[in-house]
Write a protein that holds these residues in place. Structure first.
Motif, short mmCIF file in Angstrom:
data_model
loop_
_atom_site.label_atom_id
_atom_site.label_comp_id
_atom_site.label_asym_id
_atom_site.label_seq_id
_atom_site.Cartn_x
_atom_site.Cartn_y
_atom_site.Cartn_z
N MET A 1 -18.03 35.42 -14.31
CA MET A 1 -17.11 36.41 -13.78
C MET A 1 -16.74 36.11 -12.32
O MET A 1 -15.61 36.36 -11.90
CB MET A 1 -17.72 37.82 -13.87
CG MET A 1 -17.83 38.35 -15.28
SD MET A 1 -16.20 38.56 -16.09
CE MET A 1 -16.19 37.12 -17.18
N VAL A 2 -17.71 35.57 -11.56
CA VAL A 2 -17.42 35.21 -10.17
C VAL A 2 -16.34 34.14 -10.12
O VAL A 2 -15.40 34.21 -9.31
CB VAL A 2 -18.70 34.73 -9.45
CG1 VAL A 2 -18.34 34.08 -8.10
CG2 VAL A 2 -19.65 35.88 -9.22
N TYR A 3 -16.43 33.16 -11.02
CA TYR A 3 -15.50 32.02 -10.98
C TYR A 3 -14.24 32.25 -11.81
O TYR A 3 -13.36 31.40 -11.81
CB TYR A 3 -16.21 30.75 -11.45
CG TYR A 3 -17.21 30.23 -10.45
CD1 TYR A 3 -16.78 29.50 -9.34
CD2 TYR A 3 -18.56 30.50 -10.59
CE1 TYR A 3 -17.69 29.03 -8.41
CE2 TYR A 3 -19.48 30.02 -9.66
CZ TYR A 3 -19.04 29.29 -8.57
OH TYR A 3 -19.94 28.83 -7.64
N THR A 4 -14.15 33.38 -12.50
CA THR A 4 -12.93 33.68 -13.26
C THR A 4 -12.24 34.92 -12.68
O THR A 4 -11.19 34.80 -12.02
CB THR A 4 -13.24 33.89 -14.75
OG1 THR A 4 -14.28 34.89 -14.89
CG2 THR A 4 -13.70 32.59 -15.39
N PHE B 1 -17.27 30.13 -3.20
CA PHE B 1 -16.72 29.17 -4.16
C PHE B 1 -17.06 27.72 -3.83
O PHE B 1 -16.44 26.81 -4.36
CB PHE B 1 -15.19 29.33 -4.25
CG PHE B 1 -14.79 30.67 -4.78
CD1 PHE B 1 -14.78 30.92 -6.14
CD2 PHE B 1 -14.43 31.69 -3.92
CE1 PHE B 1 -14.41 32.16 -6.63
CE2 PHE B 1 -14.07 32.93 -4.40
CZ PHE B 1 -14.06 33.17 -5.77
N SER B 2 -18.06 27.51 -2.98
CA SER B 2 -18.55 26.16 -2.74
C SER B 2 -19.97 26.06 -3.29
O SER B 2 -20.67 27.07 -3.40
CB SER B 2 -18.54 25.84 -1.24
OG SER B 2 -19.41 26.72 -0.53
N PRO B 3 -20.45 24.85 -3.64
CA PRO B 3 -21.80 24.70 -4.20
C PRO B 3 -22.86 25.25 -3.26
O PRO B 3 -22.82 25.01 -2.04
CB PRO B 3 -21.93 23.18 -4.37
CG PRO B 3 -20.53 22.68 -4.46
CD PRO B 3 -19.71 23.59 -3.58
N THR B 4 -23.80 26.00 -3.80
CA THR B 4 -24.82 26.64 -2.97
C THR B 4 -25.71 25.62 -2.27
O THR B 4 -26.33 25.94 -1.25
CB THR B 4 -25.72 27.56 -3.84
OG1 THR B 4 -26.25 26.79 -4.92
CG2 THR B 4 -24.92 28.72 -4.38
N SER B 5 -25.79 24.41 -2.80
CA SER B 5 -26.64 23.39 -2.20
C SER B 5 -26.07 22.85 -0.89
O SER B 5 -26.76 22.20 -0.11
CB SER B 5 -26.84 22.22 -3.17
OG SER B 5 -25.58 21.66 -3.52
N THR B 6 -24.80 23.12 -0.63
CA THR B 6 -24.14 22.56 0.55
C THR B 6 -24.24 23.46 1.77
O THR B 6 -23.81 23.07 2.85
CB THR B 6 -22.64 22.29 0.25
OG1 THR B 6 -22.00 23.54 -0.06
CG2 THR B 6 -22.48 21.32 -0.90
N HIS B 7 -24.79 24.67 1.61
CA HIS B 7 -24.89 25.55 2.77
C HIS B 7 -26.14 26.39 2.68
O HIS B 7 -26.69 26.63 1.60
CB HIS B 7 -23.66 26.45 2.90
CG HIS B 7 -23.23 27.10 1.61
ND1 HIS B 7 -23.79 28.26 1.13
CD2 HIS B 7 -22.31 26.74 0.70
CE1 HIS B 7 -23.23 28.60 -0.01
NE2 HIS B 7 -22.31 27.70 -0.29
N THR B 8 -26.62 26.84 3.85
CA THR B 8 -27.84 27.63 3.94
C THR B 8 -27.51 29.12 4.02
O THR B 8 -26.35 29.51 4.18
CB THR B 8 -28.64 27.23 5.19
OG1 THR B 8 -27.86 27.54 6.36
CG2 THR B 8 -28.94 25.73 5.17
#
Length: 321
Positions: free
Chosen positions: A198-201, A260-267
């Motif tokens: 639902m977040v991404y749609t 909307f960016s990958p969670t691994s790329t930010h803290t």
């Protein structure tokens, strides 16, 4: 709004922005100052637009609605943060947390769609000026505002209801100063496939789709500007659109970076800093961005403040006599 999760957690702990007492005190006064400036600035914008007949146009109609939403937007999060600091209580009930999530997503969604409506208004005004009065009628403007409130409410309700399906186990600490969807989802220990979907749609329809609409509008505006031969004409168009583009970049840039960016790329710290930008800083800057570069707005504000000062001085003189 009632919420019932499957894990028995009755409350969450809002960790805030800092554990240092000195920093907490500084942040308290800083956020209080920004909240007051946000409320006063946006209220002045609304009063100036209402009091000046020359500003009763679609562009300023959307701007007055944006100012109203910005006041509601900041009121969803900052008063609770200030209250937690005063009473030294960082807990928030589960139902209260869901309520905060609902209103936060709702007002953020309205902001997103209103910014798109404002971009469409500029597109029609610049690319089809002869048809502007027949396209941007009061009925169309009211319909666009109604759609923004209704669609954003449906989107917010979807995410909030889906949160009640989740189980929360382990710790209940939220590394934030309010209940936000992203950190709440990270605390859940049950399957979040539907929530993420639902977040991404549905969420994307409220954020990414309007953003694409703004980009398309400004692409057409840019091509129209390139056909203008006079330098003064180009400067006038860029001056008209510059304020809106500045707000769009601040608002959408931080939202897309957080959700909307990958969670691994930010803290979590980066997420919090970005969230502060679009929840506190942008609503505070909006009145300055839209008024300082707009002669009509500055004139209306000057007239409003002059009338209010004359009224106050008149009341004081009557009272003293």
């Amino acid at each position: 709004m009632e919420g019932r999760n499957q894990s028995g957690i009755s409350e969450f702990m809002l960790l805030g922005l800092s554990e240092d007492p000195e920093q907490q005190r500084l942040l308290f006064f800083l956020f209080l100052f920004m909240y007051l400036i946000t409320g006063l600035g946006n209220l002045l914008i609304m009063m100036a637009i209402i009091s000046d007949p020359h500003l009763h146009t679609p562009m300023y109609f959307f701007l007055s609605n944006l100012s109203l939403v910005d006041i509601c937007f900041t009121s969803t999060t900052i008063p609770k943060m200030l209250n937690n600091h005063i009473f030294k209580n960082r807990t928030i009930p589960f139902a209260g947390c869901l309520t905060q999530v609902f209103f936060f997503i709702w007002f953020a969604g309205i902001d997103s769609i209103l910014l798109t409506a404002m971009a469409y208004d500029r597109y029609v005004a610049i690319c089809a000026p002869l048809h502007y009065s027949t396209v941007m009628t009061p009925r169309v403007c009211a319909l666009l505002v109604l759609v923004s409130w209704s669609w954003a409410c449906a989107n917010s309700l979807t995410h909030t209801v889906l949160l009640t399906r989740l189980s929360f186990c382990g710790h209940n600490e939220i590394p934030h100063f309010f209940c936000d969807l992203s950190p709440l989802l990270k605390l859940a220990c049950s399957d979040m496939f539907i929530n993420d979907l639902m977040v991404y749609t549905v969420g994307a329809l409220t954020t990414i789709l309007p953003f694409i609409g703004i980009l398309i509008s400004y692409a057409h505006i840019f091509m129209a500007v390139m056909k203008i031969s006079s330098v003064s004409g180009k400067q006038k168009v860029f001056s008209t659109c510059g304020s809106h583009l500045t707000v769009v970049c601040l608002f959408y840039g931080t939202i897309i970076g957080v959700y909307f960016s990958p969670t691994s790329t930010h803290t979590a710290q980066q997420d919090t800093a970005a969230t502060v930008m679009y929840t506190v800083v942008t609503p505070m800057l909006n009145p300055f961005i839209y008024s300082l570069r707009n002669k009509d707005m500055k004139g209306a504000l000057r007239m409003l403040i002059t009338r209010k000062l004359r009224f106050i001085l008149g009341e004081i003189s009557l009272f003293s006599s």
